[in-house]
Structures are given as structure tokens and as C-alpha cells.
Design an enzyme around this catalytic site. Structure first.
Site, PDB file in Angstrom:
ATOM      1  N   ARG A 118      72.408 -54.284 -17.604  1.00  0.00           N
ATOM      2  CA  ARG A 118      71.803 -54.095 -18.385  1.00  0.00           C
ATOM      3  C   ARG A 118      73.320 -52.951 -18.526  1.00  0.00           C
ATOM      4  NH1 ARG A 118      66.267 -52.809 -20.108  1.00  0.00           N
ATOM      5  NH2 ARG A 118      66.631 -51.550 -18.672  1.00  0.00           N
ATOM      6  N   LYS A 220      70.688 -50.030 -23.972  1.00  0.00           N
ATOM      7  CA  LYS A 220      70.047 -48.285 -23.551  1.00  0.00           C
ATOM      8  C   LYS A 220      70.708 -47.662 -24.330  1.00  0.00           C
ATOM      9  CE  LYS A 220      66.233 -47.789 -21.012  1.00  0.00           C
ATOM     10  NZ  LYS A 220      65.782 -47.685 -21.943  1.00  0.00           N
ATOM     11  N   GLU A 256      58.982 -53.889 -32.279  1.00  0.00           N
ATOM     12  CA  GLU A 256      59.034 -53.190 -31.074  1.00  0.00           C
ATOM     13  C   GLU A 256      58.522 -52.145 -31.250  1.00  0.00           C
ATOM     14  OE1 GLU A 256      62.353 -52.534 -28.270  1.00  0.00           O
ATOM     15  OE2 GLU A 256      62.589 -50.343 -29.478  1.00  0.00           O
TER      16      GLU A 256
END
Length: 311
Positions: A118, A220, A256
Site C-alpha cells: 500500500r 494513505k 467511510e
């Protein structure tokens, strides 16, 4: 989810090819025993806050180069130029992984290779150098071993690891930084929410968006998180645990929560409806359901949620 500029599955396979893995094998790491000393902490009152540990991992590289073996340094402040890319243009990424202590004293990490993938995906999106998967995992292991007395006893919490990838080189115009820093620090933690495993009281946010189509919501990056603070603080003043965001297109479908993802179970776990997450969710991939039963991600409106709560 909203960000579709990357094909994450194919990119993950690409990054896991041998040429993208470090050729050097990480050195064997010792395993602590039950007799080793713990840090002087009241483990029963541990929450989710920063408790500085002894050491952190640090390595640097220039743009276009590869990271070398890092060093374990004492935990402390780092030096950055005022014109560092991360300070001026938000060129930075972070991850979050936990280390657990078993009853036999062995330490476990939860699928760290997935966090490494990621970060690689995020680094490509943010035009940054990135550690290889092996370097990333080895950095985590070295950080845990160096801070092993801070890993809570079994069932008392975990050692939270925060890898950071920063554009640390100086830059004035809008451009990738000329130097990058990869570091890992740690803190013992317990539950993120004060409610623990109890249900959360969420506020449905209609004024602010969590992510937008074509943006950086699928990675992220550090610049994704400060914008949630206003909505989050307002919700907590009103007595809520956190904010539940809706999609930015029509303010109808669930997106979310500020600090976590959400999934909806309809009828039974064999018929689960999942909204595509803003970021690649590692735990969702790690056995919530057998792979053959994984549903196709689908939209789920807030009206459906409210209707289900009334039934």
C-alpha cells in the site's frame, strides 16, 4: 471507491515481482522470552495515545535512488528544512501496523507485506521514492525488537507502529522533493475509540466530504486527514463518537468514518454488501469472508441504513 486512477490489484502484483523485492535477506531477529522486563506502564489503563518508546528506525535516499539499510536511533525529534516538500506541499505518506505478544512471548505482526504494498502504491501516486517490501518489513521487525519491552502483555493491547515516508528535501516550486526520509516509530496502545468494543454513535456528515473522485482518497497520504478535524470535533461536541461520511457525488451513499472503514451486513454474513473503501483495507482482505464468498462492492445509501435500524 472514489479514487480510480490506480488499478490496485494489478499494481500490487506488479510490485510483488522479484525485481521489486530487496535481494538481501533481513538478519534473523531474536525472540523475547517471558522473563524479559516490561516497560513501567499501567497496562490496564492504556488507551490510544502517544507513549514514546526507546528507539525509532530512520533511513534516507535522494530522489531517483533506492533506500539503503536504515539505523535504529533513540526516539526523538528529526531535523527538517523549512522548505521541505512534506511541510510545504504535503508530500508524505503513513501506515499503521500493530505488533502483538503471544502467551509464549513471541511477537507477531499482522500482514506487514500488505502495508508495504500500500505504501508503494501511495508513493507512486505522490511521486516519491519508496522502500522495497523487504526493507519495509525488516524496518518494522527491527523497530519492534528494539522496543520489545514496550509490547504489552498478551490481551493488554499492542505496539502500534507508524511508518512515515516524507519528502524531506528542500523545494520551493511545486515539484517532488529531492530527498526522502523513511522512518518508523512506535507506541503501546489499546482501543482507538473510548467505547472499546461497544457500538459507536456516528454522526452522518452532509456538509463536508471525506474524498472526491479523481483525488487521493485511495492512498494513505498525510494530506487526507487534517480536513476531517473540523467535522470530527463538531460531532464530538454534539456527543457523537465520530463522523460517517457520504459520497461526494450526490451525498447519498455511505463512504467511510473519519478514522476507519465501514461494512454493512445484509441478511447474513453470506450476503454481505460492502462499499469500496477509500483506502486499500488490509483487514477486509484478511479473512473476513472466504475469498470465494467475497461480494462485489456495491453502493449502500444512508436511507437504507436508517431503514434497517428501524426494523
Amino acid at each position: 471507491m472514489i479514487q480510480r486512477t490506480l488499478n490496485c490489484q494489478s499494481l500490487r502484483k506488479f510490485l510483488l515481482q522479484p525485481r521489486y523485492l530487496s535481494s538481501s535477506k533481513p538478519p534473523p531477529l531474536p525472540i523475547p522470552s517471558d522473563e524479559e522486563e516490561y516497560a513501567n506502564i499501567d497496562w490496564d489503563s492504556l488507551g490510544f495515545g502517544l507513549t514514546p518508546t526507546d528507539f525509532m528506525y530512520v533511513t534516507k535516499c535522494d530522489a531517483g535512488q533506492s533506500f539503503g539499510d536504515g539505523e535504529i536511533n533513540r526516539y526523538g525529534n528529526i531535523e527538517l528544512s523549512p522548505s521541505a516538500g512534506v511541510l510545504n506541499y504535503g508530500q508524505g505518506l503513513f501506515e499503521g501496523i500493530k505488533a502483538y505478544r503471544k502467551e509464549n512471548g513471541k511477537l507477531l505482526l499482522f500482514r506487514p507485506e500488505e502495508n508495504a504494498v500500500r505504501m508503494n502504491i501511495g508513493a507512486k501516486r505522490m511521486c516519491m521514492a519508496s522502500p522495497s517490501i523487504d526493507q519495509f518489513v525488516n524496518a518494522l521487525k527491527r523497530t519492534v525488537i528494539a522496543n520489545k519491552r514496550w509490547v504489552p502483555p498478551p490481551s493488554k493491547g499492542s505496539l502500534y507502529l507508524r511508518p512515515l515516508l516524507l519528502g524531506s528535501g528542500p523545494v520551493l516550486g511545486v515539484a517532488p522533493a529531492p530527498e526522502y526520509t523513511f522512518l518508523v516509530y512506535a507506541s503501546p496502545v489499546r482501543n482507538y475509540f473510548k467505547e472499546g468494543s461497544a457500538p459507536l454513535n456516528l454522526y452522518v456528515e452532509e456538509d463536508f466530504d471525506r474524498a472526491s473522485r479523481g483525488g487521493t482518497g485511495s492512498i494513505k497520504t498525510i494530506c487526507n486527514y487534517a480536513p476531517v478535524l473540523m467535522a470530527q470535533i463538531r460531532a464530538k461536541i454534539w456527543g457523537f463518537s465520530d463522523v460517517l461520511y457520504l459520497d461526494s457525488d450526490n451525498k447519498k451513499n455511505l463512504e467511510e468514518v473519519s478514522a476507519c472503514n465501514i461494512f454493512i451486513a445484509k441478511e447474513s454474513l453470506e450476503k454481505v454488501s460492502l462499499k469500496l473503501p477509500v483506502i486499500l483495507v488490509i483487514r477486509w482482505k484478511s479473512g473476513l469472508l472466504p475469498s470465494k464468498n467475497w461480494p462485489r462492492p456495491m453502493k449502500f445509501s444512508v436511507q437504507e441504513l436508517l431503514l434497517g435500524l428501524r426494523l
